[in-house]
Design an enzyme around this catalytic site. Structure first.
Site, PDB file in Angstrom:
ATOM      1  CG  HIS A   1      -1.136  -7.835  -2.134  1.00 65.80           C
ATOM      2  ND1 HIS A   1      -2.067  -7.772  -3.139  1.00 65.80           N
ATOM      3  CD2 HIS A   1      -1.767  -7.388  -1.021  1.00 65.80           C
ATOM      4  CE1 HIS A   1      -3.213  -7.325  -2.659  1.00 65.80           C
ATOM      5  NE2 HIS A   1      -3.062  -7.083  -1.372  1.00 65.80           N
TER       6      HIS A   1
ATOM      7  CG  ASP B   1     -10.702  -5.736  17.330  1.00 60.40           C
ATOM      8  OD1 ASP B   1     -11.187  -4.709  16.860  1.00 60.40           O
ATOM      9  OD2 ASP B   1      -9.615  -5.774  17.952  1.00 60.40           O
TER      10      ASP B   1
ATOM     11  CG  ASP C   1      -3.406  -5.789   3.444  1.00 54.78           C
ATOM     12  OD1 ASP C   1      -3.349  -4.575   3.184  1.00 54.78           O
ATOM     13  OD2 ASP C   1      -3.895  -6.634   2.665  1.00 54.78           O
ATOM     14  CB  SER C   2      -4.723  -1.731   8.347  1.00 55.65           C
ATOM     15  OG  SER C   2      -3.835  -0.695   8.027  1.00 55.65           O
TER      16      SER C   2
ATOM     17  CG  ASP D   1      -6.415   4.741   4.171  1.00 56.53           C
ATOM     18  OD1 ASP D   1      -5.214   4.469   4.029  1.00 56.53           O
ATOM     19  OD2 ASP D   1      -7.209   4.829   3.219  1.00 56.53           O
TER      20      ASP D   1
HETATM   21  N1  SPD Z   1      -5.214   4.131   1.098  1.00 53.30           N
HETATM   22  C1  SPD Z   1      -5.527   2.747   0.951  1.00 53.30           C
HETATM   23  C2  SPD Z   1      -4.626   1.835   1.718  1.00 53.30           C
HETATM   24  C3  SPD Z   1      -5.103   0.426   1.618  1.00 53.30           C
HETATM   25  C4  SPD Z   1      -4.137  -0.565   2.156  1.00 53.30           C
HETATM   26  N2  SPD Z   1      -4.675  -1.912   2.221  1.00 53.30           N
HETATM   27  C5  SPD Z   1      -5.081  -2.448   0.985  1.00 53.30           C
HETATM   28  C6  SPD Z   1      -5.578  -3.839   1.076  1.00 53.30           C
HETATM   29  C7  SPD Z   1      -5.059  -4.674  -0.040  1.00 53.30           C
HETATM   30  N3  SPD Z   1      -4.884  -6.012   0.337  1.00 53.30           N
END
Ligand code: SPD
Length: 301
Positions: free
Chosen positions: A85, A160, A178-179, A181
Site C-alpha cells: 500500500h 465499474d 489497486d486491482s 489479478d
Molecule cells: N496476486 C494478488 C494481487 C493483489 C493486488 N491487490 C491487492 C489489494 C490490496 N489492497
C-alpha cells in the site's frame, strides 16, 4: 478467463485452481511454478461470503494477522500489506507537484486510501470499487485498512472502474489502480482501452499507477501492459516492492505519467514529511525502479 503462460518455461497460470483449503492451511491459488505455492496456517474463519462478483474471505492466521482472500487469491495480510500500500500510493503522490484530487480504482479494503490520506495536499479521494461487499466485509473485519474510508475527504462509488474512468475526463491529478489479478472483474484493468481512459481522466501533470504483477511470474502480463502504455504515455516505468505473502515474494506497478519523471521529480523534502511509514523512503523510491537484468530485458518502459 485469461491465461498467462511464460512461453520459455511455462511458469504460471493466472487461473486460480480450486481446493486450496487443506484442513486449516490456506494455499494461494496461484501456483507459481508447477508444484510450488505458499501455505499459510489459519486459526479461524472470520467471514466467508459470496458476493455478486466473487468469493470474499477474511481469516485470522496463526502468524500474519488477518488476511483478505478474494477468489482464492491472497489480497493482503496485516503482516506485510504496508509494503504494497505504501509503494503503490506514495510513489505517484510524491512525484506529482500538487496531488489534490486522487482516484483509487479497486482497493475496496481501504489500504491505499489510508496511505493517500497521509498527504496533506490531498483534498479529495474518490474510491471506485465494483464490489460493495468487499468494502462492507473490510469495514467489519479489517478496520486496520477500512477505517480510512470514514475520512470526510473520501467518497465511495460502487461502479465499474473502467467505465468510471472514461466518464470523468480531466478530473484527477493521480489515479491508483489497486486491482485483483487479470481475470474476472479485474481483467479489463490490464487492457489498452482502460489505459486510454485513465490518460483522459488525468489533469495536466497527471500520473497513473497500476498493480502490474510479478517480474518472476507474469512476464506476458507486464509485456502486454507496456506494449500499449508506452505508446499512450510520454513517461512510463516499472517498479516493485517486496511482499512475502504474494507469490514469488514481490509485486510490481506500472508508472504512467503525462510528463513527470518518477526519479527526477521525486520531491525529497515532501517525502521526508510523510508520517507513519514503515517501508517507503526516498531511497526505496529510487531503488524500486532499478530492475534485475532479466526483467529489464523484457520491460522496455
Ligand atoms: N496476486 C494478488 C494481487 C493483489 C493486488 N491487490 C491487492 C489489494 C490490496 N489492497
Amino acid at each position: 478467463m485469461a491465461k498467462a503462460h511464460n512461453k520459455s518455461n511455462d511458469l504460471v497460470s493466472l487461473e486460480p485452481h480450486k481446493g486450496q483449503l487443506t484442513g486449516f492451511w490456506f494455499q494461494d491459488s496461484i501456483e507459481f511454478v508447477p508444484g510450488c505455492t505458499l501455505n499459510i496456517k489459519i486459526k479461524d474463519f472470520l467471514c466467508r461470503t459470496r458476493s455478486k462478483f466473487q468469493d470474499i474471505w477474511v481469516v485470522e492466521t496463526q502468524g500474519l494477522g488477518r488476511m483478505l482472500v478474494i477468489d482464492g487469491v491472497t489480497m493482503l495480510t496485516e503482516f506485510d500489506e504496508f509494503a504494497y500500500h505504501e509503494m503503490i500510493s506514495h510513489v505517484p503522490l510524491i512525484v506529482h507537484p500538487k496531488p489534490s484530487r486522487v482516484l483509487v480504482i479497486g482497493g475496496g479494503d481501504g489500504g491505499v486510501v489510508r496511505e493517500v490520506l497521509k498527504h496533506p495536499e490531498v483534498e479529495s479521494v474518490h474510491l471506485c470499487e465494483i464490489d460493495e461487499d468487499v468494502v462492507n466485509v473490510c469495514r467489519e473485519y479489517l478496520p486496520s485498512q477500512a477505517g480510512s474510508l470514514d475520512d470526510p475527504r473520501v467518497k465511495i462509488f460502487y461502479e465499474d472502474g473502467a467505465k468510471f474512468a472514461s466518464d470523468h475526463p480531466g478530473s484527477y491529478e493521480v489515479i491508483i489502480v489497486d486491482s485483483t489479478d487479470p481475470f474476472g472483474p479485474g481483467q479489463v484493468l490490464f487492457q489498452r482501452p482502460f489505459f486510454l481512459s485513465m490518460k483522459k481522466a488525468l489533469t495536466r501533470y497527471g500520473i497513473a499507477v497500476t498493480q502490474c504483477e510479478s517480474i518472476y511470474l507474469h512476464r506476458q502480463v507486464i509485456e502486454g501492459v507496456f506494449s500499449f502504455a508506452k505508446k499512450l504515455y510520454p513517461v512510463t516505468g516499472y517498479y516493485f516492492t517486496l511482499v512475502p505473502t504474494y507469490p514469488s515474494g514481490l509485486i510490481g506497478f506500472s508508472f504512467c505519467s503525462l510528463g513527470r519523471d518518477p526519479i527526477k521529480d521525486l520531491d525529497e523534502a515532501r517525502a521526508k514529511r510523510i508520517k507513519g511509514l514503515r517501508y517507503y523512503s526516498p531511497e526505496i523510491h529510487r531503488g524500486a525502479f532499478a530492475l534485475p537484468r532479466f526483467a529489464s530485458q523484457f520491460i522496455k518502459a
